[in-house]
Every structure is written in C-alpha cells, then in structure tokens.
Design an enzyme around this catalytic site. Structure first.
Site, PDB file in Angstrom:
ATOM      1  N   THR A 226       0.812  -1.224   0.000  1.00  0.00           N
ATOM      2  CA  THR A 226       0.000   0.000   0.000  1.00  0.00           C
ATOM      3  C   THR A 226       0.848   1.277   0.000  1.00  0.00           C
ATOM      4  O   THR A 226       0.292   2.373  -0.057  1.00  0.00           O
ATOM      5  CB  THR A 226      -0.908   0.059   1.246  1.00  0.00           C
ATOM      6  N   LYS A 227       2.152   1.152   0.093  1.00  0.00           N
ATOM      7  CA  LYS A 227       2.978   2.354   0.271  1.00  0.00           C
ATOM      8  C   LYS A 227       3.225   3.082  -1.066  1.00  0.00           C
ATOM      9  O   LYS A 227       2.952   2.545  -2.131  1.00  0.00           O
ATOM     10  CB  LYS A 227       4.291   1.971   0.957  1.00  0.00           C
ATOM     11  N   ASN A 228       3.765   4.302  -0.994  1.00  0.00           N
ATOM     12  CA  ASN A 228       3.905   5.140  -2.202  1.00  0.00           C
ATOM     13  C   ASN A 228       4.746   4.496  -3.289  1.00  0.00           C
ATOM     14  O   ASN A 228       4.510   4.712  -4.469  1.00  0.00           O
ATOM     15  CB  ASN A 228       4.508   6.501  -1.842  1.00  0.00           C
TER      16      ASN A 228
END
Ligand SMILES: *Cc1c(COP(=O)(O)O)cnc(C)c1O
Length: 411
Positions: A187-189
């Site tokens: 889910t991270k950038n």
C-alpha cells in the site's frame, strides 16, 4: 448520491515497466539478492541523497537492523509516537529495550517538546514517524538528541518522496539522523509487494547493518555464488534473514523511475480534496507545512465531532454503504491489549493522540484515482456530514458550555 463502482482505499500503480523488469529477472537465472538489488540500492541513494542504502525485506526489518546495529538493548529506552503502526514499537521490544511514548503535536507528528519531557538518562534513541508523509520537526529533534548523544532512527514508511526544508529526508548534506527506514509494502507510495530499505550516512552503521541483514555473515556474502566469489564464508555474529530478492528489487527500480510523477499526482488529488472539503465547520483538512514537501501517502480527514451527531465508526460505515473504502491510521499504540499495560502508564500518556483517534478517517488516495472518483468521495463525505449536522440549538448550547468552561483554564 450512491452508485458507481466501489472505490477501494488503495490500489498499487503497477504497469508494463514493472512486469518487464520482473520477467527479465525470471529469465536471468538469478532470483535472490544480486545485481538488481545492488542497482536498486544505488538508485535509491541517488534519489534520496543518502550515502549508503541496505535493501531489506520490510521497513520493520530496516528499523530492527538500525536498533541492533546501534547496540540498543535491555535497560535502554527508545522514544516514539503513539500514532504509528505496531511495527515501530515491536522492533524496540525485539531488542529487549523499553519503548516510551511522546504525544503528537498539531501536525499529527511526534512533538519535539513532548520528546524533551520524556528523556531520561536511559534514553538511547528516538524513532520519529513522518505521519502520512509530512516530515517531523527534525531540526528540533536533532537538537534534543544531539545535546544528549541520543540516536535518531526515522520511520519513513510513509515518506519516500518527502522533502524537509528543501532536501529529501535522509540526505547526507542535511540529515543528522543515524538511519532512515523506508517501506515498500503493497500500500505504500513505492511498492515491491513487500520490501524496504534502510539508509544511513555512517559507514560503521552501514557495514554492521549489511552484515546483520544476512545472518551475520562477513564479507562476500552476496558474491559467493558468482564467478568471482568463493564458497567460503564466516559467521561473526548472529544476524537475521532480512535480504531483499532481485525479483522485488526489479519492481522497485521501475517504481522509483515513476515516483516523482506518482507523487505529483498524489499532491494534485490531495489539493482537489482540500478544495472540495474545505471551508466547512464540521470537517477539518489534514495538516501541511510550507517548510516541507508532503508526499501525500495518506489523506487523513478529521471530523469535528462538536458539530456532528455521528461517530467516526458510523461515518465509515456510511461511506462503505456508498461504495467507498477507507481506513484509520492508526489505532494508537496504547489501545492494543498487548501494549496497554505499559503504554497506559502515566509516563506514556498521550491524550492528544487518543482524542485524535476518535476523529480521523483516511480517504482513498492513489495515483490511479480519477478526479471524478475524488469528487464522488467528497460528495459522499459532505452528504453524510450534512445529514448528521448537530441542530443549531444544540450547537449553540455546546459552544456556550465551552465558553463557560474557558475561564477555568487559568491563563
Ligand atoms: C507500513 C508501516 C511500517 C511497516 O512497514 P513494513 O514494510 O510492512 O514492515 C512501519 N511503520 C509505519 C508507520 C508504517 O505505516
């Protein structure tokens, strides 16, 4: 205003570039840590301005390595924020050290003043978390730490792409931190599915973290199957199994090339949310700072519960019923049953984080979202809020009550 497809809270931005890179690795005959990982480390150092980068299989691993390499252990205290993922606290416990909580400020980040109040002769490290991608007040944190010889390890799980006063966090020219740990969780950038990187500008720390990443094996650990390598190796201390594979690094290399574009898109969409949700008494916009480049990992909206007759949990249910996925970042550390006994002690009290928790909702935000989807979320949020406005009479009674209470807080 329901209808339309479900808008998920998050969706990774994976394209043909990532697929091509991974296929190349699959065909190459080398799957685990090797040339791709070395290149990913070099690329990330070039991007962040950090001197050394150690690829790892999670941010949790990176944080743990940093504490281990700093020899933090039993009897030591490590100060961190209550508004974080459990990983930040777990790594402190894994080292046998004692976590200490310091409350948040207006920016939702750990407050330097609260840190100063929690320092004891046993404090060995501070782990600030750049919540949602907005950097902590690092100058003040470095100042407090430097005066007492305390290490600073940044939890940058949200913060690849975050700038603090003109440079990327962890930049060797500016940063006084000992280590910075990034997350490449799904889910991270920037994502590699699972993965992370810990950067440092200290050679001693880098060498130690590198060794601890792969079982505490000295020299040539990565080369031992290559043509120039040797089968011989030595274990010099008990390390971990935290290395990142070339399959994952290949995804990271492709993601990093797109990161500036993805960050710009996040900012554009966050600005649109701000424009659509601004100027309302019942909704509060997320904090930002002129001293920083926010990388907008999360868009955390706040409900003004004095103006609304609906709880945060009910608000989330209503959004879900309208086809909108949300999340809450984070359930404060003291609310978890395992942490509660120590975290709720007087010396760890964090009333601001506990209060904020009642108000926050993380709205969907990712580069693949369309402006129409942002608008649909904003329309739903405003419609739910309008339907649950506290009546005028009720609101005025409440505000009078607040006024009456004011004089008691002596000035
Ligand atoms: C996601 C996250 C982590 C953990 O990252 P992993 O790569 O999953 O280990 C740590 N801290 C914060 C604040 C996070 O959001």
């Amino acid at each position: 205003m329901t209808g339309g497809e479900f808008i998920p809270f998050n969706r990774p931005e994976i394209g043909e570039e990532e697929i091509r890179e991974v296929v190349e690795v699959l065909r190459s005959g080398w799957l685990t840590t090797g040339e791709r990982t070395k290149r990913f480390e070099a690329d990330l150092c070039a991007y962040t301005g950090a001197r050394y980068g150690q690829a790892v299989n999670s941010c949790t691993a990176g944080l743990h390595l940093a504490l281990a390499a700093l020899d933090i252990g039993p009897g030591d205290e490590v100060i961190t924020t209550p508004l974080t993922f459990c990983a930040t606290v777990n790594v402190i416990l894994h080292q046998g050290a004692t976590p200490v909580l310091a409350d948040i400020g207006e920016d939702f980040n750990i407050s330097p003043q609260a840190i100063a109040e929690r320092i004891t002769p046993r404090t060995r490290a501070i782990i600030p978390v750049h919540f949602a991608g907005l950097p902590c007040r690092m100058n003040e944190i470095w100042d407090i730490a430097g005066r007492k010889g305390i290490a600073v390890v940044e939890d940058a799980a949200h913060a690849i792409g975050t700038h603090y006063q003109g440079t990327h966090i962890g930049d060797a020219e500016r940063s006084l931190s000992d280590a910075v740990a990034y997350s490449f969780y799904a889910t991270k950038n920037l994502t590699t599915g699972e993965g992370g990187m810990v950067t440092t500008n200290r050679e001693d720390l880098y060498q130690r973290m590198r060794r601890l990443t792969l079982h505490g094996i000295s020299k040539d650990a990565y080369n031992r199957y290559s043509e120039s390598g040797s089968w011989y190796y030595e274990v010099v201390e008990p390390g971990f199994k935290y290395n990142l594979s070339d399959l994952q690094s290949a995804v990271g290399i492709a993601q990093l090339k797109k990161l500036e574009g993805m960050t710009a898109r996040r900012k554009h969409l966050a600005d649109l949310y701000n424009q659509l949700l601004g100027n309302r008494e019942d909704l509060l916009l997320p904090p930002d700072s002129e001293m920083a480049r926010h990388c907008w990992h999360l868009y955390v909206m706040r409900l003004n519960l004095d103006a609304l007759s609906i709880s945060r949990d009910e608000f989330i249910q209503e959004l879900k019923a309208q086809g909108i996925g949300t999340s809450v970042h984070f359930i404060p550390v003291p609310m978890h049953p395992f942490f509660a006994p120590w975290a709720s002690r007087e010396e760890n009290r964090c009333p601001k984080a506990m209060k904020l928790f009642q108000q926050i909702i993380s709205l969907p935000l990712y580069p693949g979202m369309t402006e129409d989807q942002i608008r649909r979320v904003a329309v739903s949020v405003k419609e739910i809020a309008d339907r649950h406005r506290k009546s005028e009479a009720m609101a005025s009674v409440l505000s009078r009550k607040v006024e009456e209470e004011q004089p008691c807080t002596n000035g």
